[in-house]
Design an enzyme around this catalytic site. Structure first.
Site, PDB file in Angstrom:
ATOM      1  N   TRP A  31       0.834  -1.205   0.000  1.00  0.00           N
ATOM      2  CA  TRP A  31       0.000   0.000   0.000  1.00  0.00           C
ATOM      3  C   TRP A  31       0.866   1.251   0.000  1.00  0.00           C
ATOM      4  CZ3 TRP A  31      -5.147   0.294  -0.616  1.00  0.00           C
ATOM      5  CH2 TRP A  31      -5.888  -0.870  -0.441  1.00  0.00           C
ATOM      6  N   GLU A  65       0.418  -7.608   7.518  1.00  0.00           N
ATOM      7  CA  GLU A  65       0.985  -8.887   7.100  1.00  0.00           C
ATOM      8  C   GLU A  65       2.499  -8.979   7.321  1.00  0.00           C
ATOM      9  OE1 GLU A  65      -2.894  -8.340   5.697  1.00  0.00           O
ATOM     10  OE2 GLU A  65      -1.217  -7.078   5.071  1.00  0.00           O
ATOM     11  N   VAL A  85       3.618   1.409   5.946  1.00  0.00           N
ATOM     12  CA  VAL A  85       3.090   2.725   6.293  1.00  0.00           C
ATOM     13  C   VAL A  85       1.607   2.586   6.599  1.00  0.00           C
ATOM     14  CG1 VAL A  85       2.697   3.361   3.858  1.00  0.00           C
ATOM     15  CG2 VAL A  85       2.864   5.154   5.594  1.00  0.00           C
ATOM     16  N   THR A  91     -11.366   5.867  11.513  1.00  0.00           N
ATOM     17  CA  THR A  91     -11.839   4.697  12.251  1.00  0.00           C
ATOM     18  C   THR A  91     -10.719   4.170  13.140  1.00  0.00           C
ATOM     19  OG1 THR A  91     -11.112   3.080  10.615  1.00  0.00           O
ATOM     20  CG2 THR A  91     -13.285   4.080  10.265  1.00  0.00           C
ATOM     21  N   HIS A  93      -9.207   1.517  12.870  1.00  0.00           N
ATOM     22  CA  HIS A  93      -8.347   0.645  12.068  1.00  0.00           C
ATOM     23  C   HIS A  93      -6.872   0.994  12.251  1.00  0.00           C
ATOM     24  CE1 HIS A  93      -6.446  -0.581   8.170  1.00  0.00           C
ATOM     25  NE2 HIS A  93      -7.099  -1.700   8.463  1.00  0.00           N
TER      26      HIS A  93
END
Length: 160
Positions: A31, A65, A85, A91, A93
């Site tokens: 990401w 992961e 990152v 949220t 999360h």
């Protein structure tokens, strides 16, 4: 060393890692490609400056992961460098991913005895991540710092 605000870890000390024949693996999230490209480049540059052969690069989907990949690879390498990152959103999360990745990578290092370079950026904004990614205009080079820290730790432990 890198010109991006990295601490002076001592080029001669890092070169000892290459002479010691240390083997490194970089585990990197996918990401935020621009940030991740900078982090990976910094880690690979530090390995090159140390005189290491090209580290293996393993890409995983995200920062969460990283611990499982690091755990699987730690037995085959002298150092593992984990790069990711996480950018705060609206949220919880962010907290879950940051806490899970940090605890997981710490556990891998302690359980295996293999130094894990922690190059996970936990930022409030994308700009903060860009500023730390070792890109042109960045003020820090966290990928380079993570590799340098892992190599220096491996050297310190091998001297024991």
């Amino acid at each position: 060393m890198s010109g991006h605000g990295a601490p002076d870890t001592g080029a001669d000390e890092l070169k000892a890692a290459g002479k010691a024949g240390l083997r490194a693996v970089v585990v990197a999230a996918s990401w935020h490609q621009q940030v991740m490209d900078g982090l990976v480049d910094g880690a690979l540059r530090a390995a090159n400056e140390a005189g290491l052969p090209e580290p293996r690069l393993v890409r995983v989907p995200g920062t969460f992961e990283l611990p499982v990949a690091a755990a699987r690879l730690a037995g085959d390498y002298d150092v593992v460098v984990a790069l990711g990152v996480v950018i705060r959103g609206g949220t919880p999360h962010f907290e879950f991913v940051c806490q899970g990745a940090t605890a997981g990578l710490t556990e891998v290092s302690i359980r295996t005895g293999v130094p894990v370079g922690f190059g996970v950026l936990t930022c409030d904004t994308e700009q903060q991540a860009l500023d730390r990614a070792g890109l042109a205009g960045s003020v820090e080079d966290k990928g380079h710092e993570a590799m340098s820290a892992a190599l220096l730790t491996a050297l310190a432990l091998s001297a024991e």
